[in-house]
Motif scaffolding. Sequence first.
Motif, PDB file in Angstrom:
ATOM      1  N   GLN A  68       0.777  -1.208   0.128  1.00 14.64           N
ATOM      2  CA  GLN A  68       0.097   0.138  -0.012  1.00 14.64           C
ATOM      3  C   GLN A  68       0.951   1.253  -0.164  1.00 14.64           C
ATOM      4  N   ASN A  69       1.908   1.157   0.806  1.00 14.36           N
ATOM      5  CA  ASN A  69       2.652   2.225   0.618  1.00 14.36           C
ATOM      6  C   ASN A  69       3.330   2.672  -0.788  1.00 14.36           C
ATOM      7  N   LEU A  77       1.731   1.829  -3.438  1.00 14.39           N
ATOM      8  CA  LEU A  77       0.851   2.367  -4.117  1.00 14.39           C
ATOM      9  C   LEU A  77       0.625   3.784  -4.114  1.00 14.39           C
ATOM     10  N   LEU A  78       0.910   4.157  -2.642  1.00 11.96           N
ATOM     11  CA  LEU A  78       0.689   5.608  -2.439  1.00 11.96           C
ATOM     12  C   LEU A  78       1.719   6.450  -3.149  1.00 11.96           C
ATOM     13  N   VAL A 104       0.841   6.654  -6.564  1.00 11.81           N
ATOM     14  CA  VAL A 104      -0.244   7.902  -6.737  1.00 11.81           C
ATOM     15  C   VAL A 104       0.324   9.026  -6.935  1.00 11.81           C
TER      16      VAL A 104
END
Lengths: 179, 776, 104
Positions: free
Chosen positions: B742-743, B745-746, B749
């Motif tokens: 998730q990191n 992915l952040l 983004v």
Amino acid sequence: MPFDPAMFDPSQIPLVEIVFWAMTVCTIGGALGVVTSRNLFHSALYLILSFFGVSGYYVLLNAGFLAVVQLFVYVGAIAVLVLFAIMFSRRMMAAGQSQANQQWWVAGPVVIVLFVMLLAVVGSISWPVTEAEPSGDVVNQLGLAFLGSYLIPFEVVGVLLSVALIGAIILAREKTAEE
Amino acid sequence: MNFFFDYIWLIPVYPLLAFAAIILFLNPSKKGSAGLAIAMIALSTVHAWAIVFNTIGAFMADAHHGIHIDGWSLPVEWIPTGFTVFNTGFAVDGFTAAMLFMVPFVCTLIFIYASEYMEGYEAEFGRYSRFFAYVSLFAAGMLMLVIADNLLLLFISWEIMGLCSYLLIGFWFEKTYPDADKVATPRNLIQVLQFWKYAGPDKIPPKLAALKAFMTTRIGDVMLFAGMMILWSVSGTLSFREIFAPDMLEHLTEITLWGIPVATLSALLIFGGAVGKSAQFPLHVWLPDAMEGPTPVSALIHAATMVSAGVYLVARMLPLFATMEHSPALQWVGIIGAITAVMGATIGVAQYDVKRVLAYSTISQLGYMMMALGLGGFVAGIFHLLTHSFFKALLFLGSGSIIHAMEHEIHAAHAHGHDDAHPHHDEHGHHDEHDHQASHPAHPDPQDMRNMGALRHKMMPSFIAYLCGTLALIGFPLTAGFWSKDEILAEAFLHRSEPLAFWIYIAGTVGAIFTAFYMGRQIGLVFFGRPRTSLAENAAEPGWRMTMPLIVLAFFALFIGFINIPEEVFGIHVPFGGWLHGFAGEVHLMAEEAAPGLNFAPGTFVPQVAITSSLLAIVSFFFGGWLYSRRRTAEELDPIQTIPVIGKPIFAILYNKYYFDEIYRGLLIYPTMALATFCAKFDYDWVINPIVNFFGRFTSLLADGSAAFDKYGVDGYFVNGIPNAFNWFGGQLRLLQTGRAQNYLLILVVGLLILIGIYLLLWTGGAAGVASLPTS
Amino acid sequence: MTTIPLSWWLTVSAALFSIGMYGALTRRNAIGILMGVELILNAVNINLVAFWRYIAPNDVAGQIFAIIVISVAAAEAAVGLAIVIAVYRRRHSAVVEELDILKN
């Protein structure tokens, strides 16, 4: 205000817009519910609501076939799959724990910025909108296209689904004693 | 016949090739080196004589007997210098032809002589082959000088000869005179000024003699070069022919530099070069010490050729001197010549070394030549030059034979001694600097005339030849020397109303008296009386290679004078009289109208002069001979010293050469050394070195600072710091690698946002888009 | 559909996309993340169909594309959930934060 039947002109009712806003509420509201709900099961249900809204969108957009496909595949298959997966891992996901992770306070603003930027992009382009209407039997056209111009993507998707099927089975099966 | 003229430049090249060949290849072979040198110089002689006789033939056949101006010339384009081409070239005229007759011939004879003479010293010093290389180079230089048609080529040859003179004088450079170091030397200024108390050693080692010769002649060379420069800058040319064109001479006389006409100024400077090279007063001091070189060197360089190069130069440039009737340049030439003549002759009376007597005699005779030139009579000067070369070479070679005979005993002992004491002798001259005198048992100086006596019995042929040379030198009637010296005296006598000529006559006569006296002295001491030491007792005649040249030269010494007898002697008309005047005298005819100082008249026979000088010469000669043949022992006083009261001081002054060396030491050397010491102190102790050291230390300090900066600053911050920074950054960046999708992915983004932002900024209005949204 | 401008549809799509992104970034549970991803895919589909309808309604390619996206989404959901179940079996947890073996 008093309801006067003689004054009621069906063509005056902005039906499309009412439906649009209703669908929007379903979709966006459902989406919000997915990402904020503490209970995973509730998230899944909100997801189903969101899918319904999207399906309504498709109807509004004269894509009837697609709306039905949406319902079959997303709601009927994917959402159900999600529910089953949740139920498989139910033991750990008792309600009560916060569902947001460590970086939510960074992700929030980032996402807002993302939204704003997307809007900016959208607004900065003048879209070549036409007044044309979709013609003829869309389903017929779709069928012909899938077996005509877009045969290869059709087949590839078939292969993909097969692979996914096999892969999912392998990944998720119980390990037997010999492994 | 033209072949010989077209290839005239080969004449100096033959010995030059010998030089190169010996240096490069033939050094190990003694016979080969000597043979090649002799062969090459003989070849030069042949070629030169072909030219000489051809020129004579052309001269004799020419109907215009007296106007034979154009010699033959070979111009050579040498150095292109942008706009012009520097021309050099070779030319032959009567004067050059006369020199070409004498020079290579005498050289050949001396080379042959040297091939035997130098063998005697081979055991002690080695370098036999190198000797022949040097003399070959020298011969090349002299020959080139004679055929040059411009001053530059002449100057180059001049310098080559100067170099060879240095090399040859110092040929036995290991030789030392340990007694010389024991002579008291002055320590401070007061002592330096009392030069008569601190007379220098009798002999200086060859190494120093060579330096002395080179330095002294250098002074002359500098003046010569200065004269050439002035001449060239005003006239634009160095070619004889162009300088002596009447227009050019007049031009040179009109233009003045510091009030002196350029012609005279450059002439005087050129004469300065001649003063140095021909050992005139005051630059004569090197010639006696040049006797430290081997005797053939003394004969060749310091009697026959190099020293006469100065006379040749003046004679060649005489029109430049003689641009006025009583030109100051000519006057100076005559004055210096006269002083030199008398000085040389008087010093010769008190010398004991057989070669030194001859050296001073040379100085004196060169003075005679300068006197002749000073009277404008260049043919007289050249004539004396030619005759002098022959008989002086003869005398020097004869002295070499004398020394060789005296050393016979020593060499015999040497041969035995060397067999025992020096079984391995390195012939290539790799001696350490050990004292070559002390290695032998002390023996009497073979060159000292006091140690000789009655040598005529031991070496009769050489004695007869030597006697011929002596007679020629003193001007015994009918010898070559008589005719040449007499012409000078007669010319001076005829013009005795002019002060310069008058004094020249007096000086010439006085010089002749002394010349005869010291030559008689020499003959008496050497050949007559009784042998005073064992060396003289065991003397022996040298081999044919040394005696044959003597005899040949004796012939010339006696008879070469007949090429220029005056046209009328005692009323008898001589058919070939004044021949040299005709042959060589026209050389400067071209410049006659612009050079009134030149004297073209052929020699006149003046009976009074001839008879007087002959009688004086004969009387002095026999007196000297008788006086000194009575000497019994080697150590007794010279008869001059026995004269009451003034005898000893006079002898001391003459023996010490008028203290010229000591005076120069005080005037020139002492101040120079003081200046050098001062400069050295300035450099080492007071100023320069401290500054340099300071800078050194300062730089060292800077270097240390730099090093520290480098170590702590650069290394610390940059060289180490950058990696440290990177490490830190890396460490920080590593924190991004959380391992959590998730990191990632952040970050993805965020990257996407950046890209969209860039897109918006660059391609669209950006904010405008946001504002237009709700309304569309 | 002249009454609803295209930009509204695109706005809705953008909003759904953002919300789905938020979910993918923020949810602790792996299945929650997958649900966010589904939302994103739906947003994309809305975009596609809207463009089809407003710009080239006679060219059926837009719907084709959307159908294919749906198919892919289905496959991906199946596989993803299978992975989650496998991981859950191993570690007895579907909390993504704990899946950090790739750390550093």
